[in-house]
Motif scaffolding. Sequence first.
Motif, mmCIF file in Angstrom:
data_model
loop_
_atom_site.group_PDB
_atom_site.id
_atom_site.type_symbol
_atom_site.label_atom_id
_atom_site.label_comp_id
_atom_site.label_asym_id
_atom_site.label_seq_id
_atom_site.Cartn_x
_atom_site.Cartn_y
_atom_site.Cartn_z
ATOM 1 N N SER A 296 8.329 -0.713 -3.619
ATOM 2 C CA SER A 296 7.124 -0.563 -4.452
ATOM 3 C C SER A 296 6.300 -1.935 -4.634
ATOM 4 O O SER A 296 5.031 -1.931 -4.303
ATOM 5 N N CYS A 297 6.772 -3.205 -4.665
ATOM 6 C CA CYS A 297 6.311 -4.410 -4.722
ATOM 7 C C CYS A 297 5.682 -4.516 -3.341
ATOM 8 O O CYS A 297 4.372 -4.947 -3.251
ATOM 9 N N ARG A 298 6.073 -4.376 -2.072
ATOM 10 C CA ARG A 298 5.468 -4.448 -0.850
ATOM 11 C C ARG A 298 4.302 -3.589 -0.741
ATOM 12 O O ARG A 298 3.521 -3.904 -0.069
ATOM 13 N N THR A 299 4.569 -2.414 -1.160
ATOM 14 C CA THR A 299 3.546 -1.520 -0.964
ATOM 15 C C THR A 299 2.118 -1.968 -1.986
ATOM 16 O O THR A 299 1.109 -2.182 -1.357
ATOM 17 N N LEU A 300 2.291 -2.212 -3.157
ATOM 18 C CA LEU A 300 1.351 -2.706 -3.968
ATOM 19 C C LEU A 300 0.711 -4.032 -3.374
ATOM 20 O O LEU A 300 -0.418 -4.078 -3.128
ATOM 21 N N GLU A 301 1.594 -4.974 -3.023
ATOM 22 C CA GLU A 301 0.904 -6.190 -2.511
ATOM 23 C C GLU A 301 0.178 -6.086 -0.984
ATOM 24 O O GLU A 301 -0.709 -6.643 -0.971
ATOM 25 N N ALA B 292 -1.205 -3.297 -0.008
ATOM 26 C CA ALA B 292 -2.454 -2.656 -0.315
ATOM 27 C C ALA B 292 -3.709 -3.578 -0.865
ATOM 28 O O ALA B 292 -4.779 -3.494 -0.355
ATOM 29 N N ALA B 293 -3.348 -4.707 -1.666
ATOM 30 C CA ALA B 293 -4.039 -5.591 -2.244
ATOM 31 C C ALA B 293 -4.583 -6.614 -1.279
ATOM 32 O O ALA B 293 -5.611 -7.189 -1.135
ATOM 33 N N GLN B 294 -3.538 -7.012 -0.419
ATOM 34 C CA GLN B 294 -3.624 -7.990 0.416
ATOM 35 C C GLN B 294 -4.620 -7.688 1.584
ATOM 36 O O GLN B 294 -5.474 -8.302 2.047
ATOM 37 N N PHE B 295 -4.395 -6.593 2.451
ATOM 38 C CA PHE B 295 -4.894 -5.897 3.448
ATOM 39 C C PHE B 295 -6.424 -5.437 3.056
ATOM 40 O O PHE B 295 -7.159 -5.406 4.269
ATOM 41 N N HIS B 296 -6.778 -5.228 1.950
ATOM 42 C CA HIS B 296 -8.004 -4.712 1.794
ATOM 43 C C HIS B 296 -8.994 -5.470 0.932
ATOM 44 O O HIS B 296 -9.987 -4.835 0.417
#
Length: 341
Positions: A256-261, A263-267
């Motif tokens: 979940s951490c890697r998904t959230l980060e 989504a925030a980092q790539f966009h």
Amino acid sequence: MKKSDFYYDLPEERIAQTPVEPRNAARMMQVDRKTGEITHQHFYNLCDHLKKGDLLVLNDSRVLPARLYGEKIGSGGFIEFLLLEQKGDKLWSLICRPGKRAKVGARFSFGGGRLIGEVVAVCEDGNRIVQFECEGNFFTALEDIGQMPLPPYITEKLQDKERYQTVYSRELGSAAAPTAGLHFTKEMLEDLQARGIEIAYVTLHVGLGTFRPVKEDNILDHKMHSEHYMMPQETVDKIKAAKASGGRVIAVGTTSCRTLESAAQFHDTLCACEGYTDIFIYPGYEFRVLDGLITNFHLPESTLIMLVSAFLGYDHTMHAYRTAVEEEYRFFSFGDAMLIL
């Protein structure tokens, strides 16, 4: 940093072979992110550390019972398939053994003919591309005859396949469970929501690469595996609402951490999105979304303990792990939990 910086000595008997009952009876180490102070509790005490307006983000991926045992049609020789990634309609990339039996054109039967698989290609890395045939739904057949692909450090047979699934799993596609979520019961989730603690979901399909060891001594030379993730708009909205009201966003598990980060980092800004991520989080990483993390205790020198060190701090993390060994916590997939706030 060096791989060896993340080593700790773990006696083999501390590796949990079976899950505790009930799920939320696991122990939970609570660690203060600022001070490193440790308290020892149980997972059912989680609500005591959360407040109204906090948001728990859970990975709803469901584990494929992806290990198939069968026989070669014609010769009857034994074969084992481990499904890795769907490439098309009933078309899969997979690992097989013994590989010498799985040449292009070879056909195999599983579950007394419930599934038939034909090798259509051999990849450079030795994996096979297999086209399956079955009457009815492929995934229903897989649920009926497939076995859970338990991690290599678990040697005992799992009596109930659902114990390697979270109670909220729904999106079929993982090769391994998002294990931090295994501690939740349905009743506990309902109780948290009744107390005003919000729940949101993301999806990250965990690949077998999660068990791949870091081989390079300099961790910056390590190449992360890629995994498919989905960030729904509803979750984005809940995160923004929690932040606006002073609530904390707490990831349940490193996935979940890697998904959230990701989504925030790539966009550049948090938004609904879908794609593949090979994000590698290690000390020095600047978190964009997380305020808290629920996780299990991870393998020495793994990318997962590096992620925890990035969030909690290296010294606090290694002290917490040494304490967990001394206090006889249970480690890895079926082990105990850590709450970092």
